[in-house]
Design an enzyme around this catalytic site. Structure first.
Site, PDB file in Angstrom:
ATOM      1  N   ASP A  53      78.185  65.407 -27.372  1.00  0.00           N
ATOM      2  CA  ASP A  53      77.972  64.420 -26.312  1.00  0.00           C
ATOM      3  C   ASP A  53      78.868  63.195 -26.532  1.00  0.00           C
ATOM      4  O   ASP A  53      78.382  62.118 -26.904  1.00  0.00           O
ATOM      5  CB  ASP A  53      76.501  64.005 -26.290  1.00  0.00           C
ATOM      6  N   ALA A  58      66.047  55.608 -24.900  1.00  0.00           N
ATOM      7  CA  ALA A  58      66.305  56.921 -24.306  1.00  0.00           C
ATOM      8  C   ALA A  58      64.985  57.640 -24.043  1.00  0.00           C
ATOM      9  O   ALA A  58      63.899  57.090 -24.264  1.00  0.00           O
ATOM     10  CB  ALA A  58      67.207  57.745 -25.219  1.00  0.00           C
TER      11      ALA A  58
END
Length: 554
Positions: free
Chosen positions: A285, A131
């Site tokens: 999320d 990420a």
């Protein structure tokens, strides 16, 4: 080494060039920004690109991790971003190139003070996920337990701080030059983003979030939260229990029966409803990469706790009333319920807001999600928010995003999934619990205690106010509407009165001089000084009379 100013200029040049390459050159022309970027080749001739959302998403993707994160934040703000752009920005994902394994070794050595071989029996060099801020590797601890190790990119904080500084510069520039953005506080948006991404830089905060979720679901067999290994966890290093399962994103749904898909979709939704309505602390999320399917679908596991939302007891009560009104078709109450939650809209457009809500509500109420396009529903909701210039409370922005993502995940698994079906019993049970005799008694006891505390401090507060009043430390001001106009009229009348007195005094004085003066020069048989006095008094008198006539108050 290049100075920060030189690096900023270079980065600004890069951003401008990337923006123009993706068709946003017209933006610099329209808002008179070309004087600030003279090196930009202004080839963006298209004024309003129909696919501006896609172009913006691709531009942010090319600019790097910080801008990807910023785009993800903007995708949760339909109150300031047009609907077509919001839909595109929701597609942004942290899909970046992994850092070299040598950097991973260096970070672990710096954080733990030992080599990677000393800390772990085994360590997979190939990351399982990469990420914008860090990446995840699987490893084996000396005690034989398998773990997931999240390692932060070595240059992440410096790059993020540099890009945040540029975003603040861009926000100030937008405030000065771009009139179309006057309705938002660009610097506040950047500040919100800066606080969010800086909190993600400290993995210990994420570890504390994981521990809180683990405590909240301690009695649930169908929800698994990984254990934190605090001995190994540092600011740039997070070590969690490895969940042995399949990511929802990699799940072969075709191999599942409709009943299994339905159970899984509703189990995920019920997990988030418990977070929202029972715990007031929810995962922000819930996309498929953060949800694991365990034990053949009998349980789910959650990872990535960097983004979390918190709701107060009062927030949950108001949300409960909103859900109950929505599920019981009390549409007329929805604007009031949203206002209670802090949604701000122009009062002169309240009726229009109610009509818009009613139209959207009855278009989709009772319809299975297999018959509609979820993205179309989201677009229509965003269009209402953007068109009416609504203001969404920051604490609910993440909740809106979580529920929207949850609905999308649910429909991917089971087309007839309806998140409100899951929310309704939770909301109703929570309301019943809140008005149960035990809860009412507990709340009354708490409020009575608070009132008693206020009553006990009241004499001291009155004493303090009286002392300040005695010492002249309190200024009392009065505001009277129309007082300024009244005082102006009084001032004009007073000035005219003074001029009139001067005229009368001049006439009387000149008359006395004319009667008693026997020597000196004479004009038309009148003493010279008396003549001058009559002349000046007459001129002032004519001027005063003209002013009264012009005012229309003769």
């Amino acid at each position: 080494m290049a100075s920060p100013a030189t690096r900023n200029i270079g980065r600004l040049s890069e951003i401008a060039q990337v923006a123009v390459r993706h068709g946003f050159g017209y933006f610099f022309e329209r808002h008179r920004l070309t004087d600030l970027f003279p090196w930009v080749n202004r080839d963006g001739s298209e004024e309003t690109p129909s696919d501006r959302g896609r172009r913006l998403r691709e531009m942010l993707d090319e600019l790097g991790p910080t801008f990807v994160k910023f785009g993800q934040l903007l995708s949760t703000r339909p109150d300031i971003v047009p609907p077509d752009i919001v839909v595109e920005l929701q597609k942004l994902q942290d899909d970046v190139r992994p850092i070299p394994f040598a950097d991973v070794e260096r970070v672990i050595r710096e954080e733990l003070g030992v080599t990677i071989e000393q800390a772990f029996l085994e360590f997979d060099q190939q990351p399982t996920a990469a990420a914008s801020i860090g990446q995840v590797h699987h490893a084996l601890l000396p005690n034989g337990e398998r773990v997931a190790v999240k390692v932060q990119r070595p240059n992440a904080p410096r790059q993020i701080e540099s890009d945040i500084a540029l975003l603040f510069q861009a926000a100030r520039l937008a405030k000065e030059r771009v009139r179309a953005l006057d309705f938002i506080d660009a610097e506040q948006v950047v500040d919100e983003f800066a606080r969010s991404i800086r909190s993600e830089l400290d993995y210990r905060a994420e570890a504390r979030n994981a521990e809180a979720f683990r405590r909240n679901f301690a009695g649930r067999e169908d929800v698994k939260i990984p254990r934190v290994y605090w001995t190994y966890t540092r600011e740039r290093l997070l070590v969690l229990e490895l969940l042995e399962g399949t990511q929802l994103a990699d799940l072969d749904t075709e191999a599942l029966t409709p009943a299994e898909r339905r159970d899984l979709a509703y189990r995920i939704a019920e997990t988030w409803m418990a977070m929202i309505f029972r715990h007031g602390f929810f995962h922000g999320d819930p996309h498929p990469a953060n949800i694991f399917v365990l034990d053949g679908g009998a349980a789910i596991g959650l990872v990535d706790f960097g983004q979390v939302g918190k709701l107060t007891d009062d927030d949950m009560s108001k949300l409960t009333r909103l859900f109950i009104d929505a599920t019981n078709e009390r549409v007329d109450l929805l604007p009031r319920r949203l206002a209670e939650l802090g949604v701000r809209y122009p009062r002169d457009r309240e009726e229009e807001f109610g009509e818009e809500l009613r139209e959207v509500y009855y278009r989709y109420y009772g319809v299975s999600l297999a018959e509609i396009d979820p993205l179309q529903v989201i677009r229509e909701a965003f269009e209402v928010i953007y068109r009416l210039n609504l203001r969404l409370p920051t604490r609910f922005v993440m909740l809106d995003k979580a529920i929207a993502t949850l609905a999308s995940v649910g429909t991917e698994l089971y087309p007839d999934f309806n998140v409100f079906e899951v929310a309704k019993p939770y909301a109703r049970n929570l309301m019943l619990e809140r008005f149960s005799p035990e809860r009412v008694l507990s709340r009354a006891r708490k409020e009575s205690s608070e009132l008693a505390r206020i009553a006990a401090t009241l004499p001291h507060q009155v004493h303090d106010v009286l002392e300040e009043l005695r010492d002249g430390q309190i200024d009392v001001g009065f505001v009277h509407k129309g007082l300024d106009d009244f005082m102006h009229k009084v001032d004009v009348a007073f000035n005219r009165l003074v001029v009139a007195l001067i005229v009368v005094g001049g006439l009387i004085g000149s008359s006395l001089i004319g009667i008693f003066a026997t020597h000196g020069p004479f004009v038309f048989g009148v003493n010279f000084l008396s003549f001058i006095g009559f002349l000046l008094s007459g001129a002032l008198g004519v001027w005063l009379l003209w002013g009264v006539i012009r005012s229309g108050r003769l």
